[in-house]
Write an enzyme that holds these catalytic residues in place. Sequence first.
Site, PDB file in Angstrom:
ATOM      1  N   SER A  89       0.810  -1.222   0.000  1.00  0.00           N
ATOM      2  CA  SER A  89       0.000   0.000   0.000  1.00  0.00           C
ATOM      3  C   SER A  89       0.844   1.273   0.000  1.00  0.00           C
ATOM      4  O   SER A  89       0.299   2.368   0.160  1.00  0.00           O
ATOM      5  CB  SER A  89      -0.910   0.005   1.233  1.00  0.00           C
ATOM      6  OG  SER A  89      -0.113  -0.114   2.399  1.00  0.00           O
ATOM      7  N   THR A 190      -2.014   3.612   4.831  1.00  0.00           N
ATOM      8  CA  THR A 190      -1.048   4.681   4.601  1.00  0.00           C
ATOM      9  C   THR A 190       0.005   4.615   5.691  1.00  0.00           C
ATOM     10  O   THR A 190      -0.337   4.406   6.854  1.00  0.00           O
ATOM     11  CB  THR A 190      -1.775   6.039   4.690  1.00  0.00           C
ATOM     12  OG1 THR A 190      -2.733   6.104   3.632  1.00  0.00           O
ATOM     13  CG2 THR A 190      -0.824   7.208   4.567  1.00  0.00           C
ATOM     14  N   THR A 208       1.550   6.892   0.490  1.00  0.00           N
ATOM     15  CA  THR A 208       0.607   5.807   0.202  1.00  0.00           C
ATOM     16  C   THR A 208       0.446   5.598  -1.305  1.00  0.00           C
ATOM     17  O   THR A 208       0.696   6.517  -2.089  1.00  0.00           O
ATOM     18  CB  THR A 208      -0.786   6.140   0.806  1.00  0.00           C
ATOM     19  OG1 THR A 208      -1.653   5.014   0.649  1.00  0.00           O
ATOM     20  CG2 THR A 208      -1.440   7.330   0.128  1.00  0.00           C
ATOM     21  N   ARG A 218      -7.523   9.576  -9.256  1.00  0.00           N
ATOM     22  CA  ARG A 218      -8.142   9.758  -7.932  1.00  0.00           C
ATOM     23  C   ARG A 218      -7.040  10.127  -6.913  1.00  0.00           C
ATOM     24  O   ARG A 218      -5.990   9.499  -6.861  1.00  0.00           O
ATOM     25  CB  ARG A 218      -8.844   8.466  -7.503  1.00  0.00           C
ATOM     26  CG  ARG A 218      -9.455   8.517  -6.084  1.00  0.00           C
ATOM     27  CD  ARG A 218      -8.521   7.981  -5.026  1.00  0.00           C
ATOM     28  NE  ARG A 218      -9.134   7.914  -3.702  1.00  0.00           N
ATOM     29  CZ  ARG A 218      -8.466   7.654  -2.576  1.00  0.00           C
ATOM     30  NH1 ARG A 218      -7.165   7.435  -2.628  1.00  0.00           N
ATOM     31  NH2 ARG A 218      -9.070   7.612  -1.424  1.00  0.00           N
ATOM     32  N   THR A 241      -4.951   7.315   8.384  1.00  0.00           N
ATOM     33  CA  THR A 241      -4.917   6.190   7.450  1.00  0.00           C
ATOM     34  C   THR A 241      -6.344   5.689   7.292  1.00  0.00           C
ATOM     35  O   THR A 241      -7.150   5.825   8.210  1.00  0.00           O
ATOM     36  CB  THR A 241      -3.970   5.070   7.952  1.00  0.00           C
ATOM     37  OG1 THR A 241      -4.075   3.942   7.068  1.00  0.00           O
ATOM     38  CG2 THR A 241      -4.294   4.608   9.350  1.00  0.00           C
ATOM     39  N   GLY A 242      -6.663   5.125   6.143  1.00  0.00           N
ATOM     40  CA  GLY A 242      -8.025   4.652   5.904  1.00  0.00           C
ATOM     41  C   GLY A 242      -8.647   5.383   4.720  1.00  0.00           C
ATOM     42  O   GLY A 242      -7.951   6.118   4.014  1.00  0.00           O
TER      43      GLY A 242
HETATM   44  N1  ASP Z   1      -5.796   7.251   2.988  1.00  0.00           N
HETATM   45  C1  ASP Z   1      -5.426   6.520   1.803  1.00  0.00           C
HETATM   46  C2  ASP Z   1      -6.215   7.064   0.656  1.00  0.00           C
HETATM   47  O1  ASP Z   1      -7.402   7.256   0.784  1.00  0.00           O
HETATM   48  C3  ASP Z   1      -5.634   5.046   1.858  1.00  0.00           C
HETATM   49  C4  ASP Z   1      -5.493   4.377   3.186  1.00  0.00           C
HETATM   50  O2  ASP Z   1      -4.840   4.890   4.079  1.00  0.00           O
HETATM   51  O3  ASP Z   1      -6.055   3.302   3.368  1.00  0.00           O
HETATM   52  O4  ASP Z   1      -5.653   7.234  -0.388  1.00  0.00           O
END
Ligand code: ASP
Length: 337
Positions: A89, A190, A208, A218, A241-242
């Site tokens: 990731s 991330t 990330t 995107r 993160t997320g």
């Molecule tokens: N925050 C990141 C994004 O939306 C992805 C992640 O951290 O899961 O690109």
Amino acid sequence: MGKSRRQFLRDVAAAVAAATIVRPRAGRAAEPPAPMPPAGAPVPTIIATWDYGLELVTAAQKALLSKRDLLDALEMGVNVVEDDPNVLSVGYGGLPNEDGIVQLDAAIMDGRTHRAGSVAALERIKNPISVARKVMERTDHVLLVGAGANAFAKKLGFVEQELLTAKSREAWQKAKASFWKKSPGERHDTVCCIGMDERGDLATAVSTSGLPWKLAGRVGDSPIIGAGSYVDNEVGAACATGVGELTLRTCASFAIVERMRAGADPSAACTAALNQILKIAPEVRTNPALQLAFIAMNKRGQVGAAVYRKQKKVFRYALARGAQAPALHDVAPLLPS
Ligand code: ASP
């Protein structure tokens, strides 16, 4: 790779192998009281998301203890994770967009100057955090995207390479049948970190490959200052993160820092940001794909975190304080009210 770099990575790997995991006490609904720094002068501290955050804080701690600058320490730490092909990731080996192209996002922010640099949808360069730092230090801009970011990086001598590994290509090929509106599952996160040096100055760094199979172009929260990360040197710092769309809609990292300014401790500030998201996006309660976590540190070096997820993977952060051995800390998920 030079000998000292090889030795540096060997030392990091040995320290990671020896690290412990700290679990919340049984029956606690939330993170136990945030790990406190000792009273007195600032103690260099680094906190980073996820298990691979351990590699990051170990490398950054080593750099800080050798008197490297705070930004060098965070950049070196993030580079270790970006270079790791087993992290699907972030950086090299990150999962690609729906066209099979790895597009990377990263941001760095220096609390001492309140300057920031970031890149979005950067292709074929494995260390976007290093390009983001150049944006901050070599230009008057904050954010460069896509082809412009790539052209900038090339002018500065960054080397282009294929970032898809056999493993990430295979995952993309398997998932290819139907991407749009499909749950991104658990295969994204991330690496983000917050560091404090011996003067008590703060900085953040985030990197990330974003959501797997995303639409080309995107951009998530990670390169957006105030959403994926934020630092105010007088107050503290936060990062996320997320699923970035949720963080973007609430400027979550900025909101966490402002809550700390108003007196909340880092865990309480992170929890309040999650509750705000549950309020504006009730679908988070029913869609297990929509998971989020925050980490924060205040000016005293107190750290905290909060996570909302329905999936199995445990959210952890890695913490290195002073010369103490770095450790991973489990964070108990927020129980929705
Ligand atoms: N925050 C990141 C994004 O939306 C992805 C992640 O951290 O899961 O690109």
